[in-house]
Design an enzyme around this catalytic site. Sequence first.
Site, PDB file in Angstrom:
ATOM      1  N   SER A   1       0.827  -1.204   0.000  1.00 24.48           N
ATOM      2  CA  SER A   1       0.000   0.000   0.000  1.00 24.48           C
ATOM      3  C   SER A   1       0.855   1.245   0.000  1.00 24.48           C
ATOM      4  O   SER A   1       1.970   1.262   0.541  1.00 24.48           O
ATOM      5  CB  SER A   1      -0.896  -0.007   1.249  1.00 24.48           C
TER       6      SER A   1
ATOM      7  N   TYR B   1      -1.867   0.293  10.291  1.00 33.52           N
ATOM      8  CA  TYR B   1      -2.070  -0.387   9.002  1.00 33.52           C
ATOM      9  C   TYR B   1      -0.849  -0.223   8.115  1.00 33.52           C
ATOM     10  O   TYR B   1      -0.320  -1.209   7.574  1.00 33.52           O
ATOM     11  CB  TYR B   1      -3.307   0.179   8.297  1.00 33.52           C
TER      12      TYR B   1
ATOM     13  N   LYS C   1       2.083  -3.055   6.629  1.00 33.35           N
ATOM     14  CA  LYS C   1       2.463  -3.247   5.227  1.00 33.35           C
ATOM     15  C   LYS C   1       3.976  -3.130   5.050  1.00 33.35           C
ATOM     16  O   LYS C   1       4.574  -3.875   4.254  1.00 33.35           O
ATOM     17  CB  LYS C   1       1.715  -2.251   4.341  1.00 33.35           C
TER      18      LYS C   1
END
Length: 345
Positions: free
Chosen positions: A136, A160, A164
Site C-alpha cells: 500500500s 495499518y 504493510k
Amino acid sequence: MPVGGGRGGGPGAGLYSEAMTWLITGGAGYIGAHVVRSMTAAGERAVVLDDLSTGVAERLPGEVPLVRGSIADRGLVDRVLAEHAVTGVVHLAAKKQVGESVERPLAYYRDNVAALATLLDAVVAGGVRSFLFSSSAAVYGTPDTARIAEDTATAPISPYGETKVAGEWLVRAAGRAHGLATACLRYFNVAGAAAPALADTGVFNIIPMFFDRITRGEAPRIFGDDYPTPDGTCVRDYIHVADLADAHLAVARSLAGRGPGDLTVNIGRGEGVSVRELARVVAEVTGDTAEPVVEGRRPGDAPASVASVDLIASELGWTASRGVREMVESAWEGWRLQHPRALAL
C-alpha cells in the site's frame, strides 16, 4: 522480461507457454475478484483461499475453486498448496482500514504480519517459487515530495501502514533466504469496477462513502479542508481496479519468468485529484446537487499521496489506462445494482 499492460498493451497476451497455478488469498474480495478475473481470462489457473469475512463467493467464476478458511491455518494452507499443485501465490488477504488499525493495532499485526509469516512458511515448505504481496501507499506516510517514488523513505503514520512495511520486509527476507521471486505492489487509491457485480460492497473508501450519503438523501462528507493543498482537501492518486488487476497479471507473469529477487513498484496513475474535485465528478455522474459538508480531519490521513509510476513502466511496460470519471461511472453502476434505493436517483 517486459510485458504489456493496460487495455491497449494487452497484459493477458500469452508470454509463457505453460500457465502457472496461482493461489489468490482474499480472492473473493473487491480487489481479489478483479485479480482472479484478469488472470483467468488470460489463461492462468487460480484457486482462491478466503475466509469470506468481507469477500463474496458469488464474485468468482464457477470454474475457480474456492476454499473457505484463513491463511493463519497452516494445515489448511499446506493442503491447498499440495492439492492444487500451486506454483505461485498472490497474497491479498488482509485488514485494510486505517482508522480501525489505530483502534485495534494488535488485530492488524496479527492478521497482516503474523498470518503472513505462517503463509510464507507454507510457501517455502511447499516449494512455491513466486510470491506477489499486496502492499500500500500507506507505507510512505506523509513524504515531503510532489511525486512518491519507490525509493522514497517509508514512514507510515498508522498501524495499518506499519503492517504493510513489516509485510514487505518479511516477504523480501523470505525471498532472499529461500530463493523466491517476490514482488511488492504499493497500491494507491483503488476505485471503480470491471462489472457491476464486482463493485465494492463496503462503505470504507471515499467513492462508496459518497454514494452511501447520496442514497440516503444526505450531503457527501469531506474530512478536512485545511490541508496544505490547492483547495485544502486531501489529494490522492486514484487507480481503476481493473487496471490494478491487469498490473497483477503483468507482475505475476514477470515473476514466473525470472529467478530469485524482488520487484517493488507503485501502482497508480501518477495524477493527483483532490477530494473536492472527486466530489464534483461524483455529483456529475449521480446527478446529486447537495453541497458537500466539511467535517474534521480523520486520524492517519496524509495531505497528499501521488505516485511516481515510472518504474513499473520501464520494468514491465505497464501503464494504467482508465480515468477518474470511468472509475466513478462504473462504481455508480455497481452501487445502484446493489442498492435498489439508488435506482430512483
